[in-house]
Motif scaffolding. Structure first.
Motif, PDB file in Angstrom:
ATOM      1  N   ASN A  48       0.830  -1.194   0.000  1.00 22.65           N
ATOM      2  CA  ASN A  48       0.000   0.000   0.000  1.00 22.65           C
ATOM      3  C   ASN A  48       0.869   1.250   0.000  1.00 22.65           C
ATOM      4  OD1 ASN A  48      -2.442  -1.428   0.192  1.00 22.65           O
ATOM      5  ND2 ASN A  48      -2.117  -1.691   2.396  1.00 22.65           N
ATOM      6  N   ILE A  49       0.525   2.176  -0.858  1.00 21.01           N
ATOM      7  CA  ILE A  49       1.199   3.466  -0.848  1.00 21.01           C
ATOM      8  C   ILE A  49       0.242   4.478  -0.230  1.00 21.01           C
ATOM      9  CG2 ILE A  49       2.077   5.352  -2.248  1.00 21.01           C
ATOM     10  CD1 ILE A  49       3.281   3.371  -4.126  1.00 21.01           C
ATOM     11  N   VAL A  50       0.703   5.125   0.793  1.00 18.59           N
ATOM     12  CA  VAL A  50      -0.116   6.107   1.503  1.00 18.59           C
ATOM     13  C   VAL A  50       0.527   7.476   1.340  1.00 18.59           C
ATOM     14  CG1 VAL A  50      -1.064   6.779   3.747  1.00 18.59           C
ATOM     15  CG2 VAL A  50      -0.778   4.359   3.184  1.00 18.59           C
ATOM     16  N   TRP A  51      -0.232   8.414   0.857  1.00 21.18           N
ATOM     17  CA  TRP A  51       0.276   9.777   0.745  1.00 21.18           C
ATOM     18  C   TRP A  51      -0.071  10.519   2.033  1.00 21.18           C
ATOM     19  CZ3 TRP A  51       3.167  11.748  -3.299  1.00 21.18           C
ATOM     20  CH2 TRP A  51       3.323  10.893  -4.397  1.00 21.18           C
ATOM     21  N   ALA A  52       0.908  11.130   2.635  1.00 22.72           N
ATOM     22  CA  ALA A  52       0.684  11.804   3.914  1.00 22.72           C
ATOM     23  C   ALA A  52      -0.277  12.982   3.752  1.00 22.72           C
ATOM     24  CB  ALA A  52       2.016  12.285   4.490  1.00 22.72           C
ATOM     25  N   ASP A  53      -0.242  13.617   2.607  1.00 23.36           N
ATOM     26  CA  ASP A  53      -1.160  14.724   2.330  1.00 23.36           C
ATOM     27  C   ASP A  53      -1.890  14.415   1.027  1.00 23.36           C
ATOM     28  OD1 ASP A  53      -0.338  16.449   4.562  1.00 23.36           O
ATOM     29  OD2 ASP A  53       1.587  16.489   3.515  1.00 23.36           O
ATOM     30  N   THR A  54      -2.514  15.414   0.486  1.00 22.52           N
ATOM     31  CA  THR A  54      -3.226  15.209  -0.772  1.00 22.52           C
ATOM     32  C   THR A  54      -2.236  14.788  -1.859  1.00 22.52           C
ATOM     33  OG1 THR A  54      -4.767  16.940  -0.140  1.00 22.52           O
ATOM     34  CG2 THR A  54      -4.733  16.283  -2.463  1.00 22.52           C
ATOM     35  N   PRO A  55      -2.481  13.679  -2.520  1.00 20.39           N
ATOM     36  CA  PRO A  55      -1.526  13.227  -3.540  1.00 20.39           C
ATOM     37  C   PRO A  55      -1.481  14.216  -4.701  1.00 20.39           C
ATOM     38  CG  PRO A  55      -3.203  11.563  -3.084  1.00 20.39           C
ATOM     39  CD  PRO A  55      -3.622  12.782  -2.382  1.00 20.39           C
ATOM     40  N   PRO A  56      -0.347  14.348  -5.333  1.00 18.66           N
ATOM     41  CA  PRO A  56      -0.281  15.220  -6.516  1.00 18.66           C
ATOM     42  C   PRO A  56      -1.099  14.631  -7.653  1.00 18.66           C
ATOM     43  CG  PRO A  56       1.772  14.021  -6.220  1.00 18.66           C
ATOM     44  CD  PRO A  56       0.934  13.733  -5.016  1.00 18.66           C
ATOM     45  N   ALA A  57      -1.366  15.464  -8.636  1.00 17.95           N
ATOM     46  CA  ALA A  57      -2.226  15.038  -9.742  1.00 17.95           C
ATOM     47  C   ALA A  57      -1.650  13.821 -10.453  1.00 17.95           C
ATOM     48  CB  ALA A  57      -2.415  16.205 -10.715  1.00 17.95           C
ATOM     49  N   VAL A  77       9.250  -8.098   2.780  1.00 17.51           N
ATOM     50  CA  VAL A  77       8.259  -7.426   1.926  1.00 17.51           C
ATOM     51  C   VAL A  77       7.850  -6.130   2.610  1.00 17.51           C
ATOM     52  CG1 VAL A  77       7.339  -9.493   0.830  1.00 17.51           C
ATOM     53  CG2 VAL A  77       6.380  -8.738   3.002  1.00 17.51           C
ATOM     54  N   TYR A  78       7.549  -5.151   1.802  1.00 19.26           N
ATOM     55  CA  TYR A  78       7.021  -3.912   2.345  1.00 19.26           C
ATOM     56  C   TYR A  78       5.525  -4.068   2.591  1.00 19.26           C
ATOM     57  CZ  TYR A  78      11.297  -1.302   1.156  1.00 19.26           C
ATOM     58  OH  TYR A  78      12.587  -0.838   1.089  1.00 19.26           O
ATOM     59  N   GLY A  79       5.075  -3.577   3.707  1.00 16.59           N
ATOM     60  CA  GLY A  79       3.645  -3.537   3.967  1.00 16.59           C
ATOM     61  C   GLY A  79       3.087  -2.193   3.553  1.00 16.59           C
ATOM     62  N   ASN A  80       3.392  -1.166   4.317  1.00 17.15           N
ATOM     63  CA  ASN A  80       2.942   0.183   3.986  1.00 17.15           C
ATOM     64  C   ASN A  80       4.112   1.045   3.560  1.00 17.15           C
ATOM     65  OD1 ASN A  80       0.142   0.011   4.515  1.00 17.15           O
ATOM     66  ND2 ASN A  80       0.601  -0.018   6.719  1.00 17.15           N
ATOM     67  N   VAL A  81       3.862   1.814   2.534  1.00 15.40           N
ATOM     68  CA  VAL A  81       4.851   2.777   2.073  1.00 15.40           C
ATOM     69  C   VAL A  81       4.206   4.154   2.163  1.00 15.40           C
ATOM     70  CG1 VAL A  81       6.208   3.589   0.112  1.00 15.40           C
ATOM     71  CG2 VAL A  81       6.002   1.138   0.562  1.00 15.40           C
ATOM     72  N   THR A  82       4.768   5.011   2.989  1.00 12.36           N
ATOM     73  CA  THR A  82       4.207   6.345   3.191  1.00 12.36           C
ATOM     74  C   THR A  82       5.058   7.373   2.461  1.00 12.36           C
ATOM     75  OG1 THR A  82       3.448   5.658   5.372  1.00 12.36           O
ATOM     76  CG2 THR A  82       3.473   8.024   4.922  1.00 12.36           C
ATOM     77  N   VAL A  83       4.389   8.225   1.704  1.00 16.35           N
ATOM     78  CA  VAL A  83       5.096   9.235   0.919  1.00 16.35           C
ATOM     79  C   VAL A  83       4.691  10.617   1.414  1.00 16.35           C
ATOM     80  CG1 VAL A  83       5.593  10.113  -1.393  1.00 16.35           C
ATOM     81  CG2 VAL A  83       5.014   7.699  -1.074  1.00 16.35           C
ATOM     82  N   SER A  84       5.691  11.421   1.760  1.00 23.39           N
ATOM     83  CA  SER A  84       5.445  12.821   2.120  1.00 23.39           C
ATOM     84  C   SER A  84       6.036  13.671   1.005  1.00 23.39           C
ATOM     85  CB  SER A  84       6.123  13.171   3.447  1.00 23.39           C
ATOM     86  OG  SER A  84       5.702  12.285   4.454  1.00 23.39           O
ATOM     87  N   ALA A  85       5.248  14.561   0.471  1.00 21.29           N
ATOM     88  CA  ALA A  85       5.692  15.383  -0.660  1.00 21.29           C
ATOM     89  C   ALA A  85       5.753  16.840  -0.251  1.00 21.29           C
ATOM     90  CB  ALA A  85       4.744  15.202  -1.837  1.00 21.29           C
ATOM     91  N   SER A  86       6.760  17.533  -0.773  1.00 20.02           N
ATOM     92  CA  SER A  86       6.851  18.971  -0.559  1.00 20.02           C
ATOM     93  C   SER A  86       7.435  19.614  -1.811  1.00 20.02           C
ATOM     94  CB  SER A  86       7.736  19.285   0.656  1.00 20.02           C
ATOM     95  OG  SER A  86       9.022  18.743   0.479  1.00 20.02           O
ATOM     96  N   MET A  92       9.397  18.504  -6.936  1.00 12.96           N
ATOM     97  CA  MET A  92       8.772  17.954  -5.742  1.00 12.96           C
ATOM     98  C   MET A  92       9.800  17.101  -4.986  1.00 12.96           C
ATOM     99  SD  MET A  92       5.311  15.695  -5.653  1.00 12.96           S
ATOM    100  CE  MET A  92       4.637  16.680  -6.969  1.00 12.96           C
ATOM    101  N   ARG A  93       9.862  17.291  -3.688  1.00 11.20           N
ATOM    102  CA  ARG A  93      10.727  16.446  -2.866  1.00 11.20           C
ATOM    103  C   ARG A  93       9.853  15.388  -2.210  1.00 11.20           C
ATOM    104  NH1 ARG A  93      14.563  19.205   1.379  1.00 11.20           N
ATOM    105  NH2 ARG A  93      16.016  19.170  -0.358  1.00 11.20           N
ATOM    106  N   LEU A  94      10.254  14.165  -2.331  1.00 10.59           N
ATOM    107  CA  LEU A  94       9.467  13.058  -1.767  1.00 10.59           C
ATOM    108  C   LEU A  94      10.284  12.351  -0.690  1.00 10.59           C
ATOM    109  CD1 LEU A  94       8.152  11.499  -5.099  1.00 10.59           C
ATOM    110  CD2 LEU A  94       6.945  13.076  -3.589  1.00 10.59           C
ATOM    111  N   HIS A  95       9.686  12.221   0.456  1.00 10.29           N
ATOM    112  CA  HIS A  95      10.298  11.439   1.527  1.00 10.29           C
ATOM    113  C   HIS A  95       9.456  10.181   1.698  1.00 10.29           C
ATOM    114  CE1 HIS A  95      12.583  10.567   5.123  1.00 10.29           C
ATOM    115  NE2 HIS A  95      11.459  10.346   5.754  1.00 10.29           N
ATOM    116  N   VAL A  96      10.091   9.059   1.545  1.00 11.19           N
ATOM    117  CA  VAL A  96       9.372   7.780   1.526  1.00 11.19           C
ATOM    118  C   VAL A  96       9.808   6.944   2.735  1.00 11.19           C
ATOM    119  CG1 VAL A  96       8.984   5.660   0.234  1.00 11.19           C
ATOM    120  CG2 VAL A  96       9.241   7.835  -0.975  1.00 11.19           C
ATOM    121  N   SER A  97       8.834   6.469   3.461  1.00  9.53           N
ATOM    122  CA  SER A  97       9.096   5.553   4.568  1.00  9.53           C
ATOM    123  C   SER A  97       8.414   4.229   4.256  1.00  9.53           C
ATOM    124  CB  SER A  97       8.546   6.135   5.887  1.00  9.53           C
ATOM    125  OG  SER A  97       8.710   5.194   6.936  1.00  9.53           O
TER     126      SER A  97
END
Lengths: 207, 428
Positions: A48-57, A77-86, A92-97
């Motif tokens: 699952n990819i989770v965007w911390a804020d509103t995902p970009p278009a 295996v990865y379970g959740n992948v969280t993306v923070s964008a700024s 765009m800078r993306l920080h991925v956990s």
């Protein structure tokens, strides 16, 4: 937060239209071809990819590119992948956990997305299965130089255990995924090849 | 070679010899099977005139060597002996154990070839010193000397052991890789009185036999705190729970529970002696260093009085610094402390409280970027390697000042230390 799913291979809804012979030929080719693959693509795994804020278009395009640049430690295996964008300089800078249910710590990645290009700018990979993590520490502690430092009376706490990507490991050893075991408080580190179960390089000993 | 001018050497020996008797007493009961010359008690009347002593000085290269070997391992060292004299010198070497050696080096562990030689003027010969450590050797430090001739440094004073002139010193560390792995090897924490804390020490046995352990508090002497320094609490504040053995190829966890007594102040330095029954672990290696700093929340504020000579604003700035004492890298592990804060009061001399307005609060830090001494080179590419060595927290308050005496009260919370600045007038 908004959830989406990383790209999957086609599930084959039109398979019934393909002649049986073609299916056999393609299947045989796939089986034979598998023997030539040396670098398995873990990116095809689902998470699952989770965007911390509103995902970009164009988040779908970013996710597709992302899935080709992040991969868990072999066997995990990865379970959740969280993306923070700024925003950053028109891009765009993306920080991925990326967290794995079998690992104590996540993998962290930094990317810059600009002109439809996703460029990895940094990583800190600590998502390593616990058994492997402990094995790496054990291998490092058997190294005479490391053991000498750790038993020298200075004391040492819990080490950090990090995955070193092949492109970095190549500078010190060979282009192969390695593990770095570091006792920051004792300022010593071991680069461990888990394949051979050996320490291939040490840092901070004997200095 | 006739030596006429040895006064400088003798002066040195006289100074160095002053401490030798104590050494002789300390080693008097050590069993040393290797030939060690008995103490030579030479009276002043019997001692030869040093200026008339004859001895042959050989050039020996190297003069010293240190090697690390595991039981069952062997090593060879080549020593070159050169005769710079104008006469032939017979070389009949002997191996002499050193009185300060931790363990006794058995004579049959070493072989020197050739066994003897005659060195003519300007002759040079290589001697091969082969060392073989048997499987049953104890881990520790071994020191020995290979004396190529019997010539000793003359001394007009009693000499406990002969000091060979033409000698090669060999130091051997015999070690075994530990079968049991311990992490962490120290526990350091800032704790509060009246509270309880739990810590874990993980043991891993990579051997094929189970290893007995019996962890107990102790080891103060290792850390130098048995010399009268007051401890914040006694060992009975520490409860230990551990299995009796670490299974072969398995792990075990030692749980340490600390109950900090009410009212405890100061620090605690001690050890957790794991009492590991593993010969590869020395006494020091089986010890976990325990270091606790007891932090007590003050109940009364710090008070500072000051005078104001005119109607001007008063600005008070309080800064708290925090340090990370035992880590130099980022990443996993460790616990977060509470953020510091301050309860600040300001009173006029009449006792009336002034209205304080907090105008600013700031967090700051000192961050070392990757590539520092704390980062192995293969982790330079990693992000998150920032090393925040010091952080600080600042609060600023203002009040309308009037002429008179004022009293500032600061009650810190979760602060190791703080600084304050009182500015009267324009604070800029």
């Amino acid at each position: 937060m908004r959830r989406s799913t990383a790209p999957h291979p086609p599930t084959g809804g039109n398979m019934a239209k393909i002649p049986t012979l073609a299916v056999i030929v393609i299947s045989a080719a796939l089986i034979l071809g598998a023997g030539c693959i040396t670098d398995t693509d873990d990116n095809a795994q689902s998470y699952n990819i989770v965007w911390a804020d509103t995902p970009p278009a164009d988040h779908k395009a970013i996710e597709a590119k992302l899935s080709h640049q992040i991969a868990p430690y072999p066997g995990a295996v990865y379970g959740n992948v969280t993306v923070s964008a700024s925003e950053k300089d028109g891009g765009m800078r993306l920080h991925v956990s990326a967290a794995s249910p079998t690992c104590r710590y996540p993998d962290l990645y930094d990317f810059v997305y600009m002109n439809h290009e996703l460029t990895k700018t940094g990583y800190l990979l600590e998502a390593i299965p616990e058994a492997t993590r402990q094995d790496a520490i054990g291998i490092a502690m058997q190294n005479p130089e490391i053991a000498g430092v750790l038993s020298g009376g200075v004391g040492a706490g819990v080490p950090t255990v990090r995955r070193i990507l092949p492109e970095t490991a190549e500078e010190f050893y060979v282009p192969k995924t390695c593990i770095s075991v570091t006792w920051a408080d004792a300022s010593v580190s071991a680069l461990v090849d888990m394949g051979t179960g050996s320490v291939v390089e040490t840092w901070g000993v004997g200095g | 070679m006739k030596i006429k001018t040895v006064s400088m050497i003798l002066a040195f020996l006289l100074i160095a010899g002053a401490g030798i008797p104590a050494v002789a007493v300390a080693v008097a009961e050590v069993h040393i099977p290797m030939p060690v010359a008995p103490p030579m008690m030479v009276s002043m009347e019997d001692s030869p005139d040093p200026t008339d002593m004859d001895f042959q000085k050989l050039q020996i290269s190297p003069r010293h060597s240190h090697t690390e070997l595991m039981p069952g391992e062997s090593d060879e060292i080549t020593v070159t002996v050169t005769n710079k004299n104008n006469v032939t010198v017979p070389v009949n070497h002997r191996v002499v154990d050193q009185p300060y050696s931790e363990y006794t080096f058995e004579e049959d562990w070493i072989t020197i070839t050739p066994s003897s030689a005659e060195l003519g003027p300007d002759d040079e010969m290589e001697f091969t010193i082969a060392v073989a450590i048997p499987d049953e050797a104890d881990s520790g430090q071994y020191s020995l000397q290979v004396a190529f001739t019997d010539d000793v440094i003359p001394s007009p004073y009693p000499s406990p052991y002969p000091m060979y002139i033409n000698a090669f010193d060999l130091h051997i560390s015999v070690w075994k890789p530990p079968v049991i792995q311990i992490q962490p090897s120290y526990i350091h924490d800032r704790v509060e009185s009246g509270k309880g804390y739990d810590y874990e020490v993980n043991l891993k046995n990579i051997g094929e036999e189970e290893i007995e352990i019996d962890p107990k508090p102790g080891g103060e002497r290792w850390y130098g705190y048995d010399m009268g320094m007051a401890q914040a609490f006694e060992n009975d504040a520490i409860m230990i729970d551990a299995p009796p053995v670490v299974p072969a190829g398995g792990t075990a966890t030692v749980t340490v529970h600390l109950s900090v007594p009410d009212g405890a102040k100061g620090g605690y330095e001690g050890g957790l002696d794991l009492n590991i029954n593993d010969p590869s672990i020395d006494e020091w290696g089986g010890m976990i260093h325990l270091s606790f700093e007891v932090w007590t929340q003050p109940t009364e504020p710090f008070v500072k009085t000051f005078a104001v000579g005119s109607f001007e604003p008063i600005t008070i700035e309080i800064t708290s610094q925090q340090y990370r004492h035992y880590t130099c890298g980022g990443g996993s592990g460790g616990s977060e402390d509470e953020d510091p804060s301050f309860d600040v009061t300001l009173k006029e001399s009449s006792g009336d409280p002034a209205t304080l307005t907090r105008t600013m609060a700031a967090y700051s830090g000192s961050v070392n970027l990757g590539g520092s001494d704390c980062t192995p080179p293969w982790e330079i590419d990693s992000i998150g390697m920032y090393n925040e060595g010091r952080t600080s927290y600042v609060e600023r308050y203002t009040a309308d000042g009037t002429v008179g005496e004022w009293e500032l009260g600061i009650l810190p919370r979760y602060a190791e230390e703080f600084e304050y600045t009182i500015t009267i007038g324009d604070s800029g």
